[in-house]
Enzyme design. Structure first.
Site, PDB file in Angstrom:
ATOM      1  N   HIS A 133      -1.664  -2.319  -9.890  1.00 33.71           N
ATOM      2  CA  HIS A 133      -2.702  -1.764  -9.026  1.00 33.71           C
ATOM      3  C   HIS A 133      -3.883  -2.713  -8.985  1.00 33.71           C
ATOM      4  CE1 HIS A 133      -5.527   1.132  -7.304  1.00 33.71           C
ATOM      5  NE2 HIS A 133      -4.451   1.777  -6.899  1.00 33.71           N
ATOM      6  N   ASP A 141       2.774   5.821  -6.585  1.00 35.41           N
ATOM      7  CA  ASP A 141       3.983   5.792  -5.766  1.00 35.41           C
ATOM      8  C   ASP A 141       5.263   5.839  -6.610  1.00 35.41           C
ATOM      9  OD1 ASP A 141       2.769   5.669  -3.214  1.00 35.41           O
ATOM     10  OD2 ASP A 141       2.204   3.589  -3.614  1.00 35.41           O
ATOM     11  N   HIS A 158       0.875  -1.189   0.000  1.00 35.64           N
ATOM     12  CA  HIS A 158       0.000   0.000   0.000  1.00 35.64           C
ATOM     13  C   HIS A 158       0.905   1.230   0.000  1.00 35.64           C
ATOM     14  CE1 HIS A 158      -3.457   2.446   0.574  1.00 35.64           C
ATOM     15  NE2 HIS A 158      -3.845   2.101   1.775  1.00 35.64           N
TER      16      HIS A 158
HETATM   17  N1  COA Z   1       5.889  -6.421 -10.201  1.00 37.54           N
HETATM   18  C1  COA Z   1       5.914  -7.585 -10.874  1.00 37.54           C
HETATM   19  N2  COA Z   1       4.820  -8.292 -11.180  1.00 37.54           N
HETATM   20  C2  COA Z   1       3.647  -7.782 -10.801  1.00 37.54           C
HETATM   21  C3  COA Z   1       3.524  -6.568 -10.107  1.00 37.54           C
HETATM   22  C4  COA Z   1       4.713  -5.882  -9.796  1.00 37.54           C
HETATM   23  N3  COA Z   1       4.676  -4.725  -9.137  1.00 37.54           N
HETATM   24  N4  COA Z   1       2.234  -6.306  -9.846  1.00 37.54           N
HETATM   25  C5  COA Z   1       1.540  -7.322 -10.365  1.00 37.54           C
HETATM   26  N5  COA Z   1       2.390  -8.225 -10.924  1.00 37.54           N
HETATM   27  C6  COA Z   1       2.017  -9.464 -11.576  1.00 37.54           C
HETATM   28  C7  COA Z   1       1.872 -10.559 -10.530  1.00 37.54           C
HETATM   29  O1  COA Z   1       3.096 -11.215 -10.302  1.00 37.54           O
HETATM   30  C8  COA Z   1       0.842 -11.437 -11.170  1.00 37.54           C
HETATM   31  O2  COA Z   1       1.478 -12.188 -12.181  1.00 37.54           O
HETATM   32  P1  COA Z   1       1.088 -13.724 -12.393  1.00 37.54           P
HETATM   33  O3  COA Z   1      -0.363 -13.703 -12.800  1.00 37.54           O
HETATM   34  O4  COA Z   1       2.039 -14.155 -13.438  1.00 37.54           O
HETATM   35  O5  COA Z   1       1.294 -14.366 -11.054  1.00 37.54           O
HETATM   36  C9  COA Z   1      -0.090 -10.443 -11.881  1.00 37.54           C
HETATM   37  O6  COA Z   1       0.733  -9.307 -12.161  1.00 37.54           O
HETATM   38  C10 COA Z   1      -1.280 -10.020 -11.019  1.00 37.54           C
HETATM   39  O7  COA Z   1      -0.773  -9.503  -9.792  1.00 37.54           O
HETATM   40  P2  COA Z   1      -1.511  -9.529  -8.401  1.00 37.54           P
HETATM   41  O8  COA Z   1      -0.538  -9.247  -7.299  1.00 37.54           O
HETATM   42  O9  COA Z   1      -2.322 -10.776  -8.276  1.00 37.54           O
HETATM   43  O10 COA Z   1      -2.509  -8.324  -8.560  1.00 37.54           O
HETATM   44  P3  COA Z   1      -3.258  -7.622  -7.392  1.00 37.54           P
HETATM   45  O11 COA Z   1      -4.363  -6.878  -8.001  1.00 37.54           O
HETATM   46  O12 COA Z   1      -3.580  -8.525  -6.271  1.00 37.54           O
HETATM   47  O13 COA Z   1      -2.111  -6.673  -6.815  1.00 37.54           O
HETATM   48  C11 COA Z   1      -0.787  -4.956  -6.136  1.00 37.54           C
HETATM   49  C12 COA Z   1      -2.076  -5.338  -6.851  1.00 37.54           C
HETATM   50  C13 COA Z   1      -0.745  -3.424  -6.002  1.00 37.54           C
HETATM   51  C14 COA Z   1      -0.768  -5.567  -4.736  1.00 37.54           C
HETATM   52  C15 COA Z   1       0.412  -5.468  -6.938  1.00 37.54           C
HETATM   53  O14 COA Z   1       0.386  -4.941  -8.239  1.00 37.54           O
HETATM   54  C16 COA Z   1       1.719  -5.158  -6.263  1.00 37.54           C
HETATM   55  O15 COA Z   1       2.149  -5.888  -5.367  1.00 37.54           O
HETATM   56  N6  COA Z   1       2.398  -4.033  -6.669  1.00 37.54           N
HETATM   57  C17 COA Z   1       3.583  -3.613  -6.018  1.00 37.54           C
HETATM   58  C18 COA Z   1       3.259  -2.841  -4.742  1.00 37.54           C
HETATM   59  C19 COA Z   1       2.797  -1.433  -5.007  1.00 37.54           C
HETATM   60  O16 COA Z   1       3.357  -0.714  -5.819  1.00 37.54           O
HETATM   61  N7  COA Z   1       1.760  -1.026  -4.268  1.00 37.54           N
HETATM   62  C20 COA Z   1       1.195   0.294  -4.362  1.00 37.54           C
HETATM   63  C21 COA Z   1      -0.192   0.209  -4.896  1.00 37.54           C
HETATM   64  S1  COA Z   1      -0.856   1.844  -5.174  1.00 37.54           S
END
Ligand code: COA
Length: 385
Positions: free
Chosen positions: A270, A321, A222
């Site tokens: 996201h 971010d 987050h």
């Molecule tokens: N880096 C690398 N791969 C990423 C990624 C990232 N930042 N964000 C998503 N992915 C990939 C996942 O590995 C997954 O791949 P797969 O299907 O091959 O396993 C796919 O994209 C879906 O990701 P997922 O984590 O299931 O999506 P989500 O909707 O649950 O997650 C976040 C959203 C924000 C938690 C996720 O994108 C993330 O962890 N981002 C980094 C943290 C961040 O910047 N947070 C601030 C949010 S405003």
């Protein structure tokens, strides 16, 4: 037997209505009370946006005058808040300082247990006014510097930078900071806002809800992501005066390696936006201004190198971010202070949601599907004598 559908992470679940903001991933837009956030960032002060989030309409001139006078007179930090911060080890995360400070501010409040609309609005405004001093106090104590008092002749953003760095920031720096505050202010039912609403739904007080929200915001999935972005830049290596293309090439290679190892790279992706975060273009423009202002083209190289490599490999776009991290770095904040800056801004959105939840409350208490052992019973041999 019908199987209960599990909504892990509440993904895709609509839990309530809200009239505070609308996130539309299809059109890549974010509206605060109906206004596109880009328009607000370009034309309004952060104080006007705070008022808008709380009241539903932008303030009239007279309302804004009354509000800013009140806000400017509530900026100084109470002695016991300073004392509580001083008791915390310098090694603790600044989000722990923010969490503790809000808790003390709540305990100090003469209407702590009053959750009437008037009391909550007063508490929200006072918290909004006082929190920059918490961040500034902590940033300066970590640098061994004496605290700076607030200045009533400066607006929220200019005063924030003044209290932190002890000098007046250039107008373009104040503007980029203000833009970041407006963009971070509100984003519907994200994890920390939902945490605040859950706490509010038990009829706990506003400061308790904000304290809980701060805990949720701290996590790197987050709010903590803006710090993590800077750690990525630092790991790649920030080399002042390096040509932009060289920095971009190093960043691209770093990203290719990180993705080959299946690492998550913070600042990308996201839960709601799948085609790009609506706030990024506005924040990227502010970052570009700062890169120009501080003459740091290598930061642009690192930024675009990572972004391009991620886009080519996985078509995952940056979130807010990503540009805000390097912007705060250029302004001179320590990396660990980035999430508290997000916190300072999000106080507005959280408290708007706390007031909305209070006005139409229902205890938030979902169900769970039990998957532990079937009912069993103690036998004589398993009971300790
Ligand atoms: N880096 C690398 N791969 C990423 C990624 C990232 N930042 N964000 C998503 N992915 C990939 C996942 O590995 C997954 O791949 P797969 O299907 O091959 O396993 C796919 O994209 C879906 O990701 P997922 O984590 O299931 O999506 P989500 O909707 O649950 O997650 C976040 C959203 C924000 C938690 C996720 O994108 C993330 O962890 N981002 C980094 C943290 C961040 O910047 N947070 C601030 C949010 S405003």
């Amino acid at each position: 037997m019908t199987e209960t559908q599990i909504h892990k992470g509440l993904a895709g679940v609509t839990v309530d209505t809200t009239s505070i903001s609308k996130v539309n991933p299809e059109t890549n837009s974010l509206l605060y009370r109906g206004y596109p956030v880009q328009e607000l960032a370009a034309n309004c002060s952060f104080e006007e946006v705070a008022w808008l989030l709380w009241h539903g309409e932008l303030p009239s001139e007279a309302e804004l005058k009354g509000f800013t006078t009140f806000e400017r007179s509530h900026r100084a930090l109470a002695d016991n808040v300073k004392a509580a911060i001083d008791l915390l080890p310098i090694t603790c995360h600044p989000m722990d300082v923010g969490r503790t400070a809000v808790s003390v501010l709540g305990a100090n409040h003469p209407r702590a247990e009053d959750s009437s609309p008037e009391a909550n609005l007063a508490k929200a405004t006072e918290l909004f006014a006082a929190f920059p001093a918490v961040v500034a106090y902590d940033q300066r104590r970590r640098r061994g510097l004496a605290p700076m008092g607030p200045r009533e002749d400066l607006d929220y953003s200019a005063n924030f930078l003044w209290m932190t760095f002890g000098e007046e920031a250039a107008p373009e720096v104040v503007d980029a900071f203000k833009v970041s505050m407006i963009l971070y202010a509100e984003h519907s039912f994200n994890a920390s806002t939902f945490a605040a609403r859950v706490i509010t739904s038990t009829l706990a007080d506003l400061h308790s809800a904000v304290t809980g929200a701060i805990g949720a915001l701290k996590g790197p999935l987050h709010g903590g992501a803006n710090e993590a972005v800077m750690h990525t830049f630092e790991e790649i290596g920030i080399r002042k005066d390096e040509p932009e293309e060289d920095a971009a090439a190093r960043a691209k290679a770093w990203m290719e390696n990180a993705l080959a190892q299946k690492n998550k790279v913070m600042g990308f992706g996201h839960r709601v936006y799948k085609n790009g975060d609506s706030r990024v273009p506005t924040m990227k423009a502010a970052l570009d201004d700062m890169i120009k202002h501080y003459d740091r083209p290598e930061i642009l190289g690192l930024y675009s190198g990572l972004e391009t490599a991620m886009d080519e490999a996985k078509n995952i776009k940056p979130n807010l971010d990503y540009p805000s991290g390097p912007t705060y770095h250029l302004m001179g904040f320590d990396t660990e202070m980035f999430t508290p800056l997000f916190l300072a801004s999000r106080i507005t959105g959280w408290t708007a949601h706390i007031m909305e939840q209070t006005a139409s409350n229902s205890l938030i208490r979902p169900l769970s599907e039990y998957d532990g052992p079937e009912e069993r019973h103690l036998v004589a041999s398993s009971v300790r004598k």
